[in-house]
Design a protein around this motif. Structure first.
Motif, PDB file in Angstrom:
ATOM      1  N   PRO A 170      -4.443  -4.293  11.387  1.00 14.33           N
ATOM      2  CA  PRO A 170      -5.897  -4.475  11.422  1.00 14.33           C
ATOM      3  C   PRO A 170      -6.545  -4.295  10.053  1.00 14.33           C
ATOM      4  CG  PRO A 170      -5.360  -2.272  12.159  1.00 14.33           C
ATOM      5  CD  PRO A 170      -4.046  -2.952  11.854  1.00 14.33           C
ATOM      6  N   ILE A 171      -5.723  -4.033   9.044  1.00 12.25           N
ATOM      7  CA  ILE A 171      -6.226  -3.787   7.682  1.00 12.25           C
ATOM      8  C   ILE A 171      -5.352  -4.527   6.670  1.00 12.25           C
ATOM      9  CG2 ILE A 171      -7.335  -1.560   8.096  1.00 12.25           C
ATOM     10  CD1 ILE A 171      -3.803  -1.730   6.640  1.00 12.25           C
ATOM     11  N   SER A 172      -5.833  -4.564   5.425  1.00  6.12           N
ATOM     12  CA  SER A 172      -5.032  -5.038   4.300  1.00  6.12           C
ATOM     13  C   SER A 172      -4.803  -3.863   3.358  1.00  6.12           C
ATOM     14  CB  SER A 172      -5.760  -6.163   3.556  1.00  6.12           C
ATOM     15  OG  SER A 172      -5.981  -7.278   4.393  1.00  6.12           O
ATOM     16  N   ALA A 173      -3.827  -3.992   2.457  1.00  5.82           N
ATOM     17  CA  ALA A 173      -3.558  -2.931   1.488  1.00  5.82           C
ATOM     18  C   ALA A 173      -3.139  -3.548   0.162  1.00  5.82           C
ATOM     19  CB  ALA A 173      -2.475  -1.984   1.998  1.00  5.82           C
ATOM     20  N   THR A 174      -3.709  -3.009  -0.931  1.00  8.74           N
ATOM     21  CA  THR A 174      -3.498  -3.560  -2.266  1.00  8.74           C
ATOM     22  C   THR A 174      -3.283  -2.428  -3.265  1.00  8.74           C
ATOM     23  OG1 THR A 174      -4.936  -5.442  -1.741  1.00  8.74           O
ATOM     24  CG2 THR A 174      -4.525  -5.006  -4.072  1.00  8.74           C
ATOM     25  N   ALA A 175      -2.363  -2.623  -4.198  1.00  8.05           N
ATOM     26  CA  ALA A 175      -2.098  -1.624  -5.237  1.00  8.05           C
ATOM     27  C   ALA A 175      -3.237  -1.613  -6.250  1.00  8.05           C
ATOM     28  CB  ALA A 175      -0.782  -1.931  -5.936  1.00  8.05           C
ATOM     29  N   LEU A 176      -3.714  -0.416  -6.603  1.00  3.68           N
ATOM     30  CA  LEU A 176      -4.763  -0.266  -7.612  1.00  3.68           C
ATOM     31  C   LEU A 176      -4.185  -0.002  -8.996  1.00  3.68           C
ATOM     32  CD1 LEU A 176      -7.359   1.906  -5.670  1.00  3.68           C
ATOM     33  CD2 LEU A 176      -7.594  -0.493  -6.323  1.00  3.68           C
ATOM     34  N   ALA A 177      -2.882   0.223  -9.050  1.00  5.62           N
ATOM     35  CA  ALA A 177      -2.170   0.465 -10.305  1.00  5.62           C
ATOM     36  C   ALA A 177      -0.715   0.093 -10.047  1.00  5.62           C
ATOM     37  CB  ALA A 177      -2.291   1.936 -10.710  1.00  5.62           C
ATOM     38  N   ALA A 178       0.114   0.155 -11.075  1.00  8.41           N
ATOM     39  CA  ALA A 178       1.546  -0.030 -10.850  1.00  8.41           C
ATOM     40  C   ALA A 178       1.988   1.005  -9.819  1.00  8.41           C
ATOM     41  CB  ALA A 178       2.307   0.141 -12.156  1.00  8.41           C
ATOM     42  N   THR A 179       2.587   0.541  -8.734  1.00  6.88           N
ATOM     43  CA  THR A 179       2.842   1.404  -7.579  1.00  6.88           C
ATOM     44  C   THR A 179       4.251   1.191  -7.049  1.00  6.88           C
ATOM     45  OG1 THR A 179       0.505   1.413  -6.938  1.00  6.88           O
ATOM     46  CG2 THR A 179       2.088   1.914  -5.204  1.00  6.88           C
ATOM     47  N   GLN A 180       4.867   2.273  -6.605  1.00  4.20           N
ATOM     48  CA  GLN A 180       6.167   2.175  -5.951  1.00  4.20           C
ATOM     49  C   GLN A 180       6.049   2.700  -4.527  1.00  4.20           C
ATOM     50  OE1 GLN A 180       9.761   2.720  -8.214  1.00  4.20           O
ATOM     51  NE2 GLN A 180      10.676   3.978  -6.618  1.00  4.20           N
TER      52      GLN A 180
ATOM     53  N   SER B 285       4.630   6.509  -5.905  1.00  2.58           N
ATOM     54  CA  SER B 285       3.829   6.673  -7.118  1.00  2.58           C
ATOM     55  C   SER B 285       2.745   5.607  -7.116  1.00  2.58           C
ATOM     56  CB  SER B 285       4.696   6.545  -8.380  1.00  2.58           C
ATOM     57  OG  SER B 285       5.240   5.239  -8.492  1.00  2.58           O
ATOM     58  N   GLY B 286       1.643   5.895  -7.827  1.00  2.00           N
ATOM     59  CA  GLY B 286       0.554   4.932  -7.899  1.00  2.00           C
ATOM     60  C   GLY B 286      -0.548   5.205  -6.892  1.00  2.00           C
ATOM     61  N   PHE B 287      -1.451   4.217  -6.755  1.00  2.00           N
ATOM     62  CA  PHE B 287      -2.594   4.324  -5.855  1.00  2.00           C
ATOM     63  C   PHE B 287      -2.763   3.016  -5.088  1.00  2.00           C
ATOM     64  CE2 PHE B 287      -3.678   7.104  -9.478  1.00  2.00           C
ATOM     65  CZ  PHE B 287      -3.827   8.307  -8.800  1.00  2.00           C
ATOM     66  N   VAL B 288      -3.298   3.134  -3.882  1.00  2.00           N
ATOM     67  CA  VAL B 288      -3.469   1.974  -3.000  1.00  2.00           C
ATOM     68  C   VAL B 288      -4.851   2.024  -2.368  1.00  2.00           C
ATOM     69  CG1 VAL B 288      -2.718   1.010  -0.769  1.00  2.00           C
ATOM     70  CG2 VAL B 288      -1.013   1.676  -2.482  1.00  2.00           C
ATOM     71  N   LYS B 289      -5.475   0.857  -2.209  1.00  2.00           N
ATOM     72  CA  LYS B 289      -6.702   0.790  -1.415  1.00  2.00           C
ATOM     73  C   LYS B 289      -6.388   0.102  -0.090  1.00  2.00           C
ATOM     74  CE  LYS B 289      -8.674  -3.576  -3.206  1.00  2.00           C
ATOM     75  NZ  LYS B 289      -9.885  -4.215  -3.784  1.00  2.00           N
ATOM     76  N   VAL B 290      -6.926   0.665   0.983  1.00  2.00           N
ATOM     77  CA  VAL B 290      -6.793   0.095   2.322  1.00  2.00           C
ATOM     78  C   VAL B 290      -8.136  -0.530   2.658  1.00  2.00           C
ATOM     79  CG1 VAL B 290      -6.336   0.591   4.750  1.00  2.00           C
ATOM     80  CG2 VAL B 290      -5.094   1.840   2.965  1.00  2.00           C
TER      81      VAL B 290
END
Length: 233
Positions: free
Chosen positions: A95-105, A57-62
C-alpha cells in the motif's frame, strides 16, 4: 538496484535482535543484500508483496500518492524494517512506496520465510506488535495534527520528532537526516512554497538555523510550545 549474495551481517535489525540465537543461521541462509543509490525506489505502491526489507545502512522514505500529491508516511533508518505494511490477510500488494534518500544497503527476506520466523519466534512477534502499535499511534497523531495545528505548528512538531529519531551520531541539536524542502513538505502535509516560508519564519524567530539541507534546532522550548499550540489558542 543491485542484488548480491549475502555477506556478513551485524544482526542489528529488528528481526535479528529478537529471534532465538539458533535461528540466526536460518536468516543468513534466506536473506539477500540489496544496494541502492540515492533516489532509487525499491517498493512501488500497488506491486505484489514479495517480502520484507531491513535497513543495514542509509535512510529510506516511505511514501504514497494521494491524487497528484506525494505524502511521506515515515522515514526509516538503520535497523528498521520497511514493507511490513504489505502484511495482510486481505491484500497481497504494497500500500506504500519506498525510496532510498542516500546510498543505502538493505537486507531482504521473502514473505513466506518472514511469516515462518514470526511463528517460531514469539519474542519477535511481540516486538513486532509493539512496533505496529507505535506506528499506529504516530499515524493517528499526524492525522490529528492536520486538523488541530497550523502548518507552522505542524512543522515545529515534525522537526522535533525528526530530531528525536535521527539525532544519534550527530552534533547536538542537529537533525541527522538531510531532507529536501520538497520531502519535508510532503511529510508535514503542505506545499514546497509554504514549508520554505515557514522555515524562514522559524529561523527569523531564532527557533532553528537552516544551512541548505541541514537543520539545527536552536530553541527547542519555543518549538515545543508551537508543537502543542492548537488553532485558536
Amino acid at each position: 538496484m543491485r542484488t548480491k549474495k549475502a555477506n556478513a551481517c551485524d544482526h542489528s535489525c529488528l528481526m535479528c535482535r529478537y529471534v532465538m540465537q539458533e535461528w540466526l543461521g536460518q536468516i543468513d541462509l534466506h536473506r539477500k543484500n540489496i544496494k541502492l543509490k540515492k533516489g532509487e525506489q525499491f517498493i512501488r505502491e500497488g506491486e505484489p508483496v514479495r517480502g520484507i526489507y531491513f535497513i543495514q545502512s542509509g535512510f529510506v522514505k516511505v511514501h504514497r500518492n494521494l491524487g497528484d500529491r506525494e505524502t511521506i508516511v515515515r522515514f526509516a533508518k538503520k535497523g528498521e524494517m520497511v514493507g511490513h505494511r504489505g502484511i495482510s490477510s486481505e491484500q497481497s500488494v504494497y500500500p506504500i512506496s519506498a525510496t532510498a534518500l542516500a546510498a543505502t544497503q538493505l537486507c531482504f527476506v521473502a514473505l513466506p520465510f518472514f511469516l515462518s520466523t514470526l511463528r517460531i519466534n514469539p519474542e519477535l512477534s511481540y516486538r513486532l506488535m509493539l512496533f505496529f502499535a507505535d506506528e499506529l499511534h504516530l499515524s493517528e497523531q499526524k492525522m490529528a495534527n492536520l486538523a488541530q495545528l497550523s502548518v507552522k505548528n505542524r512543522l515545529a512538531w515534525s522537526l522535533l520528532l525528526l530530531h528525536r529519531v535521527f539525532a544519534e551520531g550527530t552534533e547536538e541539536g542537529y537533525i541527522g537526516l538531510e531532507l529536501s524542502k520538497k520531502d519535508l513538505a510532503a511529510y508535514v502535509g503542505t506545499t514546497y512554497e509554504t514549508v520554505y516560508r515557514m522555515l524562514a519564519e522559524l529561523a527569523d524567530s531564532n527557533a532553528i538555523t537552516v544551512d541548505k539541507k541541514k537543520i539545527f534546532l536552536k530553541n527547542k522550548e519555543l518549538l515545543n510550545k508551537l508543537a502543542t499550540e492548537k488553532y485558536g489558542e
